[in-house]
Scaffold this motif. Structure first.
Motif, short mmCIF file in Angstrom:
data_model
loop_
_atom_site.label_atom_id
_atom_site.label_comp_id
_atom_site.label_asym_id
_atom_site.label_seq_id
_atom_site.Cartn_x
_atom_site.Cartn_y
_atom_site.Cartn_z
N TYR A 64 40.72 38.16 38.42
CA TYR A 64 40.16 39.07 37.42
C TYR A 64 41.26 39.69 36.58
N SER A 65 41.00 39.83 35.28
CA SER A 65 41.92 40.56 34.43
C SER A 65 41.13 41.30 33.36
N TRP A 66 41.71 42.41 32.91
CA TRP A 66 41.04 43.25 31.93
C TRP A 66 41.98 43.52 30.78
N ASN A 67 41.44 43.42 29.57
CA ASN A 67 42.20 43.62 28.34
C ASN A 67 41.60 44.82 27.60
N PHE A 68 42.34 45.92 27.58
CA PHE A 68 41.88 47.15 26.94
C PHE A 68 42.62 47.29 25.62
N GLN A 69 41.87 47.34 24.51
CA GLN A 69 42.49 47.50 23.19
C GLN A 69 41.78 48.63 22.44
N LYS A 70 42.46 49.76 22.31
CA LYS A 70 41.87 50.89 21.59
C LYS A 70 41.69 50.58 20.12
N SER A 71 42.55 49.75 19.55
CA SER A 71 42.47 49.45 18.12
C SER A 71 41.15 48.79 17.75
N THR A 72 40.58 48.05 18.70
CA THR A 72 39.31 47.38 18.44
C THR A 72 38.18 47.94 19.31
N SER A 73 38.49 49.02 20.03
CA SER A 73 37.49 49.66 20.92
C SER A 73 36.85 48.63 21.85
N SER A 74 37.70 47.85 22.48
CA SER A 74 37.18 46.81 23.36
C SER A 74 37.83 46.88 24.73
N PHE A 75 37.08 46.47 25.71
CA PHE A 75 37.56 46.44 27.10
C PHE A 75 36.98 45.18 27.72
N ASN A 76 37.63 44.06 27.46
CA ASN A 76 37.10 42.77 27.87
C ASN A 76 37.56 42.36 29.26
N PHE A 77 36.74 41.57 29.90
CA PHE A 77 36.93 41.19 31.30
C PHE A 77 36.99 39.67 31.38
N THR A 78 38.07 39.15 31.95
CA THR A 78 38.24 37.70 32.07
C THR A 78 38.28 37.30 33.53
N ILE A 79 37.51 36.27 33.84
CA ILE A 79 37.56 35.67 35.18
C ILE A 79 38.23 34.31 35.02
N THR A 80 39.30 34.12 35.72
CA THR A 80 40.03 32.85 35.67
C THR A 80 39.56 31.95 36.79
N ALA A 81 39.41 30.66 36.48
CA ALA A 81 38.97 29.69 37.49
C ALA A 81 37.72 30.20 38.20
N SER A 82 36.65 30.35 37.44
CA SER A 82 35.42 30.94 37.96
C SER A 82 34.89 30.17 39.17
N GLN A 83 34.17 30.91 40.00
CA GLN A 83 33.58 30.33 41.20
C GLN A 83 32.09 30.68 41.23
N VAL A 84 31.34 29.93 42.00
CA VAL A 84 29.89 30.16 42.08
C VAL A 84 29.60 31.60 42.52
#
Lengths: 114, 112
Positions: A64-84
């Protein structure tokens, strides 16, 4: 006014693909907190991460990783190598001082197929 | 450590019957408490929250009510259930307004 938007209603991926869940928030307060929760089919909401508005450092926890960017008011969540087992509904939420409640997004349902 | 309990886990009730759902928290004192409802396939709707004994804030006017008779007990009630009250009811607690909310296992209510 406070608002959280999760534009992706449902996403389907094949196991081992990477997937990013988007979260866009709105608030005029300078101090706020952002959260991600996972809701597996059993129904209980599981806390994943809490971030405050003064800490834009990205965070990684295993796949899991999270990308917080105040400039775009976004807090996106990435799952790498997803699993069932990642199949669930994921909610993003905003907490603001002086408001005794969270503002939840409508959730993104992630389907990970074998 | 803190734990949150909800009961019952599932409930089937006829239209017009009363309702009482209970939520209790262990391992902490003076928590903020919350009741949410989630209709099938939908997001979370905050119904009530409480920052202390006897202090209840209502978010959505409806036929539901909430009470907090003890510090770590939160009760959701209705005098007469409607079909639209069906859903998944979640209780949560937190230390403060912007602290992490921790959720209970939920109660699945079906009104027939």
């Amino acid at each position: 006014a406070q608002k959280v938007t999760q534009a992706q209603t449902e996403i389907s991926v094949v196991e081992k693909e990477d997937v990013t869940l988007d979260c866009v928030y709105e608030t005029r307060d300078t101090t706020y907190y952002l959260f991600w929760y996972k809701q597996p089919p059993s129904g209980e909401l599981v806390f994943l991460i809490r971030r405050n508005s003064f800490d834009e450092q990205n965070e990684i926890s295993g796949r899991y990783s999270w990308n917080f960017q105040k400039s775009t008011s976004s807090f996106n969540f990435t799952i790498t190598a997803s699993q069932v087992v990642d199949s669930a509904v994921y909610f993003c939420a905003l907490g603001v001082y002086n408001f005794n409640k969270f503002y939840f997004g409508s959730g993104t349902k992630l389907n990970v197929k074998p | 450590s803190q734990t949150i309990h909800q009961w019952p886990a599932t409930l089937v009730q006829p239209v017009g019957s009363p309702l009482s759902l209970e939520c209790t928290v262990e391992g902490t004192s003076n928590p903020n408490l919350y009741w949410y409802r989630q209709a099938a396939g939908r997001g979370l709707q905050l119904l009530f929250y409480s920052v202390g004994i006897g202090q209840i804030s209502s978010e959505v006017p409806q036929n539901l009510s909430a009470s907090r008779p003890q510090d770590r007990q939160f009760i959701l009630s209705s005098k007469k259930l409607l079909l639209s009250d069906s859903g998944f009811y979640l209780c949560a607690w937190s230390y403060g307004s912007t602290d992490t909310q921790y959720f209970g296992p939920g109660t699945r209510l079906t009104v027939l």
